[in-house]
Design a protein around this motif. Structure first.
Motif, PDB file in Angstrom:
ATOM      1  N   TYR A 119       0.779  -1.233   0.000  1.00  0.00           N
ATOM      2  CA  TYR A 119       0.000   0.000   0.000  1.00  0.00           C
ATOM      3  C   TYR A 119       0.813   1.287   0.000  1.00  0.00           C
ATOM      4  O   TYR A 119       0.593   2.160  -0.829  1.00  0.00           O
ATOM      5  CB  TYR A 119      -0.979   0.030   1.182  1.00  0.00           C
ATOM      6  CG  TYR A 119      -2.179  -0.816   0.901  1.00  0.00           C
ATOM      7  CD1 TYR A 119      -3.191  -0.366   0.066  1.00  0.00           C
ATOM      8  CD2 TYR A 119      -2.280  -2.085   1.416  1.00  0.00           C
ATOM      9  CE1 TYR A 119      -4.263  -1.153  -0.236  1.00  0.00           C
ATOM     10  CE2 TYR A 119      -3.359  -2.895   1.122  1.00  0.00           C
ATOM     11  CZ  TYR A 119      -4.343  -2.418   0.294  1.00  0.00           C
ATOM     12  OH  TYR A 119      -5.403  -3.208  -0.011  1.00  0.00           O
ATOM     13  N   LEU A 120       1.696   1.429   0.956  1.00  0.00           N
ATOM     14  CA  LEU A 120       2.321   2.735   1.145  1.00  0.00           C
ATOM     15  C   LEU A 120       3.172   3.170  -0.045  1.00  0.00           C
ATOM     16  O   LEU A 120       2.979   4.265  -0.580  1.00  0.00           O
ATOM     17  CB  LEU A 120       3.130   2.749   2.440  1.00  0.00           C
ATOM     18  CG  LEU A 120       2.316   2.461   3.704  1.00  0.00           C
ATOM     19  CD1 LEU A 120       3.206   2.494   4.927  1.00  0.00           C
ATOM     20  CD2 LEU A 120       1.149   3.421   3.848  1.00  0.00           C
ATOM     21  N   ARG A 121       4.102   2.353  -0.469  1.00  0.00           N
ATOM     22  CA  ARG A 121       4.933   2.727  -1.626  1.00  0.00           C
ATOM     23  C   ARG A 121       4.133   2.783  -2.918  1.00  0.00           C
ATOM     24  O   ARG A 121       4.289   3.727  -3.692  1.00  0.00           O
ATOM     25  CB  ARG A 121       6.137   1.796  -1.770  1.00  0.00           C
ATOM     26  CG  ARG A 121       7.174   1.993  -0.717  1.00  0.00           C
ATOM     27  CD  ARG A 121       7.821   3.364  -0.797  1.00  0.00           C
ATOM     28  NE  ARG A 121       8.624   3.578   0.401  1.00  0.00           N
ATOM     29  CZ  ARG A 121       8.902   4.749   0.896  1.00  0.00           C
ATOM     30  NH1 ARG A 121       8.491   5.847   0.305  1.00  0.00           N
ATOM     31  NH2 ARG A 121       9.604   4.859   1.993  1.00  0.00           N
ATOM     32  N   PRO A 122       3.257   1.803  -3.201  1.00  0.00           N
ATOM     33  CA  PRO A 122       2.454   1.924  -4.429  1.00  0.00           C
ATOM     34  C   PRO A 122       1.596   3.191  -4.454  1.00  0.00           C
ATOM     35  O   PRO A 122       1.467   3.838  -5.491  1.00  0.00           O
ATOM     36  CB  PRO A 122       1.588   0.665  -4.426  1.00  0.00           C
ATOM     37  CG  PRO A 122       2.396  -0.335  -3.662  1.00  0.00           C
ATOM     38  CD  PRO A 122       3.079   0.472  -2.581  1.00  0.00           C
ATOM     39  N   LEU A 123       1.034   3.570  -3.309  1.00  0.00           N
ATOM     40  CA  LEU A 123       0.221   4.779  -3.241  1.00  0.00           C
ATOM     41  C   LEU A 123       1.075   6.021  -3.503  1.00  0.00           C
ATOM     42  O   LEU A 123       0.699   6.890  -4.299  1.00  0.00           O
ATOM     43  CB  LEU A 123      -0.440   4.863  -1.858  1.00  0.00           C
ATOM     44  CG  LEU A 123      -1.553   5.860  -1.658  1.00  0.00           C
ATOM     45  CD1 LEU A 123      -2.759   5.501  -2.518  1.00  0.00           C
ATOM     46  CD2 LEU A 123      -1.963   5.886  -0.190  1.00  0.00           C
ATOM     47  N   GLN A 124       2.222   6.083  -2.868  1.00  0.00           N
ATOM     48  CA  GLN A 124       3.114   7.220  -3.073  1.00  0.00           C
ATOM     49  C   GLN A 124       3.596   7.293  -4.526  1.00  0.00           C
ATOM     50  O   GLN A 124       3.581   8.365  -5.142  1.00  0.00           O
ATOM     51  CB  GLN A 124       4.305   7.127  -2.123  1.00  0.00           C
ATOM     52  CG  GLN A 124       5.197   8.346  -2.179  1.00  0.00           C
ATOM     53  CD  GLN A 124       6.384   8.210  -1.245  1.00  0.00           C
ATOM     54  OE1 GLN A 124       7.034   7.175  -1.209  1.00  0.00           O
ATOM     55  NE2 GLN A 124       6.647   9.267  -0.483  1.00  0.00           N
ATOM     56  N   THR A 125       4.000   6.173  -5.081  1.00  0.00           N
ATOM     57  CA  THR A 125       4.468   6.137  -6.470  1.00  0.00           C
ATOM     58  C   THR A 125       3.361   6.554  -7.427  1.00  0.00           C
ATOM     59  O   THR A 125       3.593   7.325  -8.369  1.00  0.00           O
ATOM     60  CB  THR A 125       4.981   4.727  -6.827  1.00  0.00           C
ATOM     61  OG1 THR A 125       6.073   4.416  -5.963  1.00  0.00           O
ATOM     62  CG2 THR A 125       5.428   4.645  -8.272  1.00  0.00           C
ATOM     63  N   TYR A 126       2.153   6.076  -7.202  1.00  0.00           N
ATOM     64  CA  TYR A 126       1.006   6.414  -8.044  1.00  0.00           C
ATOM     65  C   TYR A 126       0.802   7.927  -8.083  1.00  0.00           C
ATOM     66  O   TYR A 126       0.667   8.514  -9.159  1.00  0.00           O
ATOM     67  CB  TYR A 126      -0.240   5.714  -7.506  1.00  0.00           C
ATOM     68  CG  TYR A 126      -1.510   6.044  -8.231  1.00  0.00           C
ATOM     69  CD1 TYR A 126      -1.832   5.429  -9.439  1.00  0.00           C
ATOM     70  CD2 TYR A 126      -2.413   6.962  -7.699  1.00  0.00           C
ATOM     71  CE1 TYR A 126      -3.013   5.723 -10.098  1.00  0.00           C
ATOM     72  CE2 TYR A 126      -3.595   7.253  -8.344  1.00  0.00           C
ATOM     73  CZ  TYR A 126      -3.891   6.637  -9.547  1.00  0.00           C
ATOM     74  OH  TYR A 126      -5.073   6.938 -10.195  1.00  0.00           O
ATOM     75  N   PHE A 127       0.779   8.555  -6.919  1.00  0.00           N
ATOM     76  CA  PHE A 127       0.550  10.001  -6.884  1.00  0.00           C
ATOM     77  C   PHE A 127       1.748  10.784  -7.404  1.00  0.00           C
ATOM     78  O   PHE A 127       1.573  11.816  -8.050  1.00  0.00           O
ATOM     79  CB  PHE A 127       0.155  10.460  -5.484  1.00  0.00           C
ATOM     80  CG  PHE A 127      -1.262  10.104  -5.134  1.00  0.00           C
ATOM     81  CD1 PHE A 127      -2.308  10.476  -5.963  1.00  0.00           C
ATOM     82  CD2 PHE A 127      -1.552   9.401  -3.992  1.00  0.00           C
ATOM     83  CE1 PHE A 127      -3.618  10.144  -5.656  1.00  0.00           C
ATOM     84  CE2 PHE A 127      -2.856   9.064  -3.670  1.00  0.00           C
ATOM     85  CZ  PHE A 127      -3.898   9.436  -4.505  1.00  0.00           C
ATOM     86  N   GLU A 128       2.952  10.316  -7.147  1.00  0.00           N
ATOM     87  CA  GLU A 128       4.123  11.001  -7.699  1.00  0.00           C
ATOM     88  C   GLU A 128       4.107  10.958  -9.226  1.00  0.00           C
ATOM     89  O   GLU A 128       4.408  11.952  -9.878  1.00  0.00           O
ATOM     90  CB  GLU A 128       5.411  10.376  -7.161  1.00  0.00           C
ATOM     91  CG  GLU A 128       5.698  10.767  -5.731  1.00  0.00           C
ATOM     92  CD  GLU A 128       6.900  10.048  -5.137  1.00  0.00           C
ATOM     93  OE1 GLU A 128       7.409   9.076  -5.762  1.00  0.00           O
ATOM     94  OE2 GLU A 128       7.323  10.448  -4.046  1.00  0.00           O
ATOM     95  N   ASP A 129       3.740   9.815  -9.795  1.00  0.00           N
ATOM     96  CA  ASP A 129       3.649   9.707 -11.257  1.00  0.00           C
ATOM     97  C   ASP A 129       2.533  10.584 -11.799  1.00  0.00           C
ATOM     98  O   ASP A 129       2.666  11.202 -12.856  1.00  0.00           O
ATOM     99  CB  ASP A 129       3.418   8.254 -11.681  1.00  0.00           C
ATOM    100  CG  ASP A 129       4.624   7.368 -11.453  1.00  0.00           C
ATOM    101  OD1 ASP A 129       5.732   7.908 -11.196  1.00  0.00           O
ATOM    102  OD2 ASP A 129       4.458   6.139 -11.516  1.00  0.00           O
TER     103      ASP A 129
END
Length: 141
Positions: A119-129
């Protein structure tokens, strides 16, 4: 014995955007790359990561607070395991804080890693992209 784990991560988007993503099954499936089914209301069901996580929403406060029961297939969690999420505004987006109550004491490190990976890294990566180089508090004026 059961413990509570606490995690936090910064997001480059406003709290409302993070909150809405947690309640949108289609978008959460895009973030985790796994099917998600969500009924976004108190008492509503959630089935995440292709059904590996099941639960129910207990409390929703728009844009900054979610509370839900949380059961992970194959994990020894307390029968009353729950997840609490607070989303706080920051200068450049938001701070996502997560508490997972009812984690088996000997599995704390594994669950921290599980949260990080699922959750945490995928969520952060999604929003950063999604945001790219745009800073959340820039105005058009």
């Amino acid at each position: 014995m059961f413990a509570t784990i606490e995690m936090s991560i910064e997001m480059p988007v406003y709290p409302e955007r993070v909150y809405r993503a947690w309640l949108d099954g289609f978008e959460l499936a895009q973030i985790t790359h796994q099917p998600a089914h969500i009924i976004p209301q108190v008492g509503g069901e959630l089935r995440l990561l292709g059904g590996r996580v099941v639960g129910e929403f207990r409390r929703l406060v728009p844009y900054n607070y979610l509370e839900m029961t949380w059961h992970v297939q194959g994990e020894a969690l307390a029968p009353d395991s729950q997840v609490v999420i607070r989303i706080e505004p920051t200068c450049v987006g938001s701070l996502l804080r997560v508490w997972h109550h009812g984690v088996e004491l000997k599995r704390v490190q594994d669950m921290l890693q599980w949260w990080e990976n699922n959750y945490l890294r995928p969520l952060q990566t999604y929003f950063e992209d999604l945001v790219g180089d745009y800073i959340a508090d820039m105005s058009d004026g």
